[in-house]
Design a protein around this motif. Structure first.
Motif, mmCIF file in Angstrom:
data_model
loop_
_atom_site.group_PDB
_atom_site.id
_atom_site.type_symbol
_atom_site.label_atom_id
_atom_site.label_comp_id
_atom_site.label_asym_id
_atom_site.label_seq_id
_atom_site.Cartn_x
_atom_site.Cartn_y
_atom_site.Cartn_z
ATOM 1 N N GLU A 48 35.824 36.342 13.263
ATOM 2 C CA GLU A 48 35.251 35.094 13.778
ATOM 3 C C GLU A 48 35.197 35.076 15.298
ATOM 4 O O GLU A 48 34.534 34.252 15.898
ATOM 5 N N ASP A 49 35.952 35.979 15.930
ATOM 6 C CA ASP A 49 35.961 36.002 17.385
ATOM 7 C C ASP A 49 34.829 36.852 17.947
ATOM 8 O O ASP A 49 34.782 37.103 19.150
ATOM 9 N N PRO A 51 31.679 36.332 18.736
ATOM 10 C CA PRO A 51 30.914 35.871 19.898
ATOM 11 C C PRO A 51 31.711 35.977 21.197
ATOM 12 O O PRO A 51 31.168 36.376 22.226
ATOM 13 N N ARG A 81 22.751 47.167 19.142
ATOM 14 C CA ARG A 81 23.348 46.320 18.103
ATOM 15 C C ARG A 81 22.955 46.845 16.737
ATOM 16 O O ARG A 81 21.820 47.271 16.536
ATOM 17 N N GLU A 83 21.678 46.246 12.990
ATOM 18 C CA GLU A 83 20.813 45.233 12.397
ATOM 19 C C GLU A 83 21.637 44.194 11.646
ATOM 20 O O GLU A 83 21.344 43.003 11.658
ATOM 21 N N GLU A 86 22.838 41.386 13.810
ATOM 22 C CA GLU A 86 21.806 40.410 14.147
ATOM 23 C C GLU A 86 21.639 39.417 12.999
ATOM 24 O O GLU A 86 21.401 38.246 13.213
ATOM 25 N N ARG A 87 21.743 39.926 11.784
ATOM 26 C CA ARG A 87 21.560 39.035 10.630
ATOM 27 C C ARG A 87 22.770 38.153 10.429
ATOM 28 O O ARG A 87 22.651 36.962 10.174
ATOM 29 N N ARG A 88 23.965 38.735 10.551
ATOM 30 C CA ARG A 88 25.155 37.984 10.172
ATOM 31 C C ARG A 88 25.641 37.075 11.289
ATOM 32 O O ARG A 88 26.001 35.933 11.048
ATOM 33 N N ASN A 89 25.632 37.559 12.514
ATOM 34 C CA ASN A 89 26.209 36.773 13.608
ATOM 35 C C ASN A 89 25.162 36.116 14.492
ATOM 36 O O ASN A 89 25.484 35.602 15.535
ATOM 37 N N GLY A 90 23.912 36.189 14.091
ATOM 38 C CA GLY A 90 22.891 35.513 14.865
ATOM 39 C C GLY A 90 22.222 36.437 15.851
ATOM 40 O O GLY A 90 22.778 37.450 16.254
ATOM 41 N N ARG A 91 20.997 36.064 16.210
ATOM 42 C CA ARG A 91 20.249 36.858 17.169
ATOM 43 C C ARG A 91 20.748 36.574 18.575
ATOM 44 O O ARG A 91 21.165 35.468 18.874
ATOM 45 N N LEU A 92 20.646 37.580 19.403
ATOM 46 C CA LEU A 92 21.000 37.378 20.796
ATOM 47 C C LEU A 92 20.008 36.390 21.409
ATOM 48 O O LEU A 92 18.816 36.484 21.167
ATOM 49 N N VAL A 111 18.039 47.168 18.398
ATOM 50 C CA VAL A 111 18.612 46.773 17.111
ATOM 51 C C VAL A 111 18.312 47.904 16.132
ATOM 52 O O VAL A 111 17.166 48.132 15.781
ATOM 53 N N ILE B 378 24.993 31.989 23.048
ATOM 54 C CA ILE B 378 24.516 33.354 23.244
ATOM 55 C C ILE B 378 23.993 33.952 21.937
ATOM 56 O O ILE B 378 23.219 34.880 21.977
ATOM 57 N N PHE B 379 24.428 33.425 20.820
ATOM 58 C CA PHE B 379 23.859 33.895 19.552
ATOM 59 C C PHE B 379 23.203 32.722 18.850
ATOM 60 O O PHE B 379 23.768 31.630 18.804
ATOM 61 N N LEU B 380 22.014 32.977 18.327
ATOM 62 C CA LEU B 380 21.258 31.908 17.703
ATOM 63 C C LEU B 380 20.922 32.328 16.284
ATOM 64 O O LEU B 380 20.495 33.455 16.058
ATOM 65 N N PHE B 381 21.135 31.413 15.335
ATOM 66 C CA PHE B 381 20.764 31.716 13.959
ATOM 67 C C PHE B 381 19.330 31.275 13.715
ATOM 68 O O PHE B 381 18.966 30.153 14.018
#
Lengths: 260, 476
Positions: A48-49, A51, A81, A83, A86-92, A111, B378-381
């Motif tokens: 969870e840390d 980010p 990164r 892929e 990017e899917r699990r923790n969100g896009r930059l 990616v 910084i991260f966007l879903f």
């Protein structure tokens, strides 16, 4: 009740959440720019840390001052990164980078589908010597990342004097050729007026250090103009639901008996 | 049809609408018009090598030398008219002894192909001079020609005389025909088929050398190279590489091809041997000769990076290497754009600025100033992830939320930052559809910071679904 006397933050072995030794004087601070030509490892304390760990790695990469790139203040920073991340923790998110005071125009984002591709691309980028810093993110167990692979990265980084930062989320710590290893967790921020969350705050543990003593915990806050050290005792950690590490019962019980 | 309704160029839109309420309005796009003219010019390329484009609406074909091949000028014009009409064009054709005369006859068919009968507007002298000529009682070119030249030149300038001369051919009128350059193509025919892939690579390297020499002479650099390997049994294998920047460096192009060959799903198979190898350059861009810098500097550095980006783009696909570019939108998920990194370094300079924290007091969202914490994660879903939220009051900050099966207790919250939908993108306009989002920056008891929003307001909700909560981003 042997566990009740075990309050976090006071009796402190240097591992485990909530317990910290203060950093020794003159020790390596996370605010120092990373040494060029070295591989630095940053681990997210828990999944969870991620980010916080990513932000700490980014800030470190942006602070890099490699000697080989003359325009080091403006050079490209590559972030590789997976892929999956990017899917699990969100896009930059570029505006978020800009909000941290980092210029997204410097970022080259790749990616890539799997760890092997990431490692190969990282080695190529490091060998080219045309970037200011490299950030390689690996998620999960990362079986491809063994001692050989990390040694290869370290050599590629040393060859062109480029700082390389390996960001690991999840998975077990494996032996690596890293110069330094930080474990980064998020930390309650210094609140603003009306209880608003404050600037990004981190807890950084130096787990491994080739040039000096390891161990030590930093409580840091990032503001667009730089790092600040936070008071360690501000905002107590949430109470642990169970002890962070099993303690042999005998050692704990004896002093209690005496005090009783 | 438009003219019959009383609509003419230069008429204000409101007037035009008053005359014809059902008017379809299309924005003027000069670039598209020019592109269409160029395409039509290509269609006419078989009639004559000299096809000139006359902006905004004409093509000039020099057919003096080629009309006899088609049975005379009229037959040729008829043929071209049929061909363009087959493409849905309506055209007015005219033949004239000089380019200007032909243009004037096409624009003023009432003159019936006689220069003397052309109105003075055909001289293209501008509105003021034309009005002056009319006031002087000169309505046609014939009238002007009867006046002494000195008087015309004194009153309307030498331009008027030149236009007259060009109409009848006593002054030359240069044409700038579209030029067709043959595609650069280099090939090697082999008397004896080559049986190994290495041999084929060697020949390819030789072709690249030749191509680069030719490119250097033209002052161009290639952006796309295609190699075709022809096998004796009739099989052809094609390899294409693209480069982000124009290049004519044989080593760099060779590396790109090596990368392409290495990443082939099936390795090169010479079979019974290659007997012909061809290299063609699909796209070129100008590339001036540059003096090499005395010191390795920024440019040399970014060139090395561009070459590496090209190689990685070939290996993984161009969409996987990106640069972040700001986009002009206040909706978070549309506030950035990801452009392929190949060739993006040059474009970066013209991009919009990123929204900075440093805004004058009070103008940013909630007066974000330099000293305030980041307002964007910084991260966007994308798409945002649905969460279950418990709030103390309906419009208040969340008190506790559940995301990915884990409970988070909110210890600090800030908000709401209200972000309205972009109503100009919605089909139904501002009032219907599209829900406002109320964003909250929250921190949970473990010190993690999230960006949550409530989709919709409680007032709106009465008529449709209740507002839902989503997690849109993670802060550092």
């Amino acid at each position: 009740m042997p566990y009740e006397s075990f309050s976090p933050g006071r009796s402190c072995p240097s591992w485990g959440r909530g317990m910290a030794t203060p950093p020794p004087d003159g020790a390596t601070s996370p605010a120092d720019p990373p040494e060029p030509g070295r591989l630095h490892e940053i681990r997210a304390a828990t999944a969870e840390d991620a980010p916080s760990a990513a932000a700490a790695a980014l800030l470190m990469a942006w602070g890099a001052r490699p000697e080989n790139v003359p325009h080091h203040g403006r050079g490209t920073i590559a972030w590789l990164r997976p892929e999956r991340a990017e899917r699990r923790n969100g896009r930059l998110h570029g505006p978020g980078l800009a909000a941290l005071g980092l210029d997204p125009a410097r970022l080259l984002l790749a990616v890539l589908p799997d760890d092997l591709a990431l490692l190969k691309a990282a080695a190529d980028l490091l060998r080219s010597g045309s970037i200011s810093a490299l950030l390689l993110e690996l998620h999960g167990p990362a079986h491809q990342l063994d001692l050989t692979a990390s040694r290869r990265l370290a050599l590629a980084a040393a060859g062109t004097n480029t700082p390389a930062i390996l960001l690991r989320v999840g998975g077990e710590p494996v032996p690596s050729a890293a110069w330094r290893r930080w474990s980064v967790g998020s930390r309650a921020s210094q609140p603003l007026e009306a209880g608003a969350p404050g600037h990004p705050a981190f807890t950084l543990d130096l787990q491994r250090n080739r040039t000096g003593p390891a161990g030590g915990r930093w409580q840091m806050e990032w503001r667009p103009d730089g790092w600040r050290t936070l008071e360690p005792d501000h905002a107590p950690q949430p109470p642990l639901s169970r002890p962070a590490l099993p303690v042999p019962a005998v050692k704990q019980v004896q002093p209690l008996r005496r005090s009783a | 049809m438009a003219l019959a309704l009383g609509l003419a160029p230069g008429l204000p839109l409101a007037d035009a609408r008053a005359r014809e309420p059902a008017l379809a309005v299309v924005l003027h796009d000069p670039a598209a018009d020019a592109a269409l003219l160029r395409a039509l010019g290509r269609l006419c390329a078989d009639a004559t090598p000299t096809v000139a484009i006359e902006r905004p609406d004409a093509l000039l074909l020099e057919i003096g030398g080629s009309a006899h091949l088609f049975g005379g000028p009229e037959a040729l014009a008829e043929r071209l008219q049929l061909r363009l009409e087959a493409h849905g064009m309506r055209l007015r054709k005219a033949l004239g002894p000089t380019p200007d005369a032909a243009l004037a006859f096409a624009r003023y068919p009432a003159a019936e192909g006689r220069i003397a009968r052309l109105p003075v507007a055909a001289l293209n002298l501008g509105e003021e001079a034309e009005r002056g000529l009319r006031r002087a009682g000169l309505a046609t070119v014939h009238d002007v020609a009867r006046q002494p030249r000195a008087a015309i030149a004194a009153r309307f300038g030498m331009g008027a005389c030149l236009a007259m001369d060009r109409l009848d051919g006593s002054a030359a009128r240069p044409l700038s025909p579209r030029r067709v350059r043959a595609r650069l193509r280099f090939e090697e025919r082999l008397a004896e088929p080559i049986l190994t892939a290495d041999g084929a690579r060697t020949i390819l390297a030789r072709l690249i050398e030749r191509a680069c020499t030719r490119l250097a002479r033209r002052g161009k650099g290639g952006r796309r190279f295609e190699a075709s390997l022809f096998r004796t049994d009739g099989q052809t294998q094609s390899l294409a590489v693209e480069s982000g920047h124009p290049t004519r460096d044989p080593a760099a192009i060779g590396r790109l091809f090596a990368e392409r060959i290495d990443t082939l799903a099936d390795p090169l198979d010479p079979g019974f041997g290659y007997d012909r190898i061809m290299l063609s350059i699909g796209r070129t861009d100008p590339l001036a000769v540059r003096q090499p810098p005395l010191q390795a500097d920024k440019e040399a550095d970014s060139e090395a990076l561009a070459a590496l980006i090209d190689r990685l783009s070939i290996r993984f696909g161009p969409a996987r290497l990106m640069r972040l570019l700001p986009a002009d939108s206040h909706v978070p998920e549309r506030a950035e754009r990801r452009a392929p990194a190949q060739g993006a370094i040059a474009q970066g300079a013209t991009a919009l600025p990123w929204p900075q924290q440093q805004k004058p007091e009070g103008t940013g969202p909630q007066g974000i100033g330099p000293g305030d914490p980041p307002a964007r994660p910084i991260f966007l879903f994308d798409p945002p992830e649905p969460i279950e939220v418990l709030a103390e009051v309906p419009d208040g900050p969340p008190f506790r939320f559940r995301w990915r099966r884990a409970q988070h207790r909110v210890s600090r919250a800030e908000g709401p930052e209200r972000i309205a939908p972009e109503w100009w993108r919605l089909k139904s306009g501002a009032l219907h559809g599209g829900r406002t989002r109320d964003y909250w920056r929250v921190e949970d008891t473990a010190g993690r910071r999230f960006w949550l929003f409530r989709h919709g307001l409680y007032d709106e909700a009465l008529e449709s679904r209740p507002p839902g909560w989503f997690l849109h981003g993670l802060f550092a």
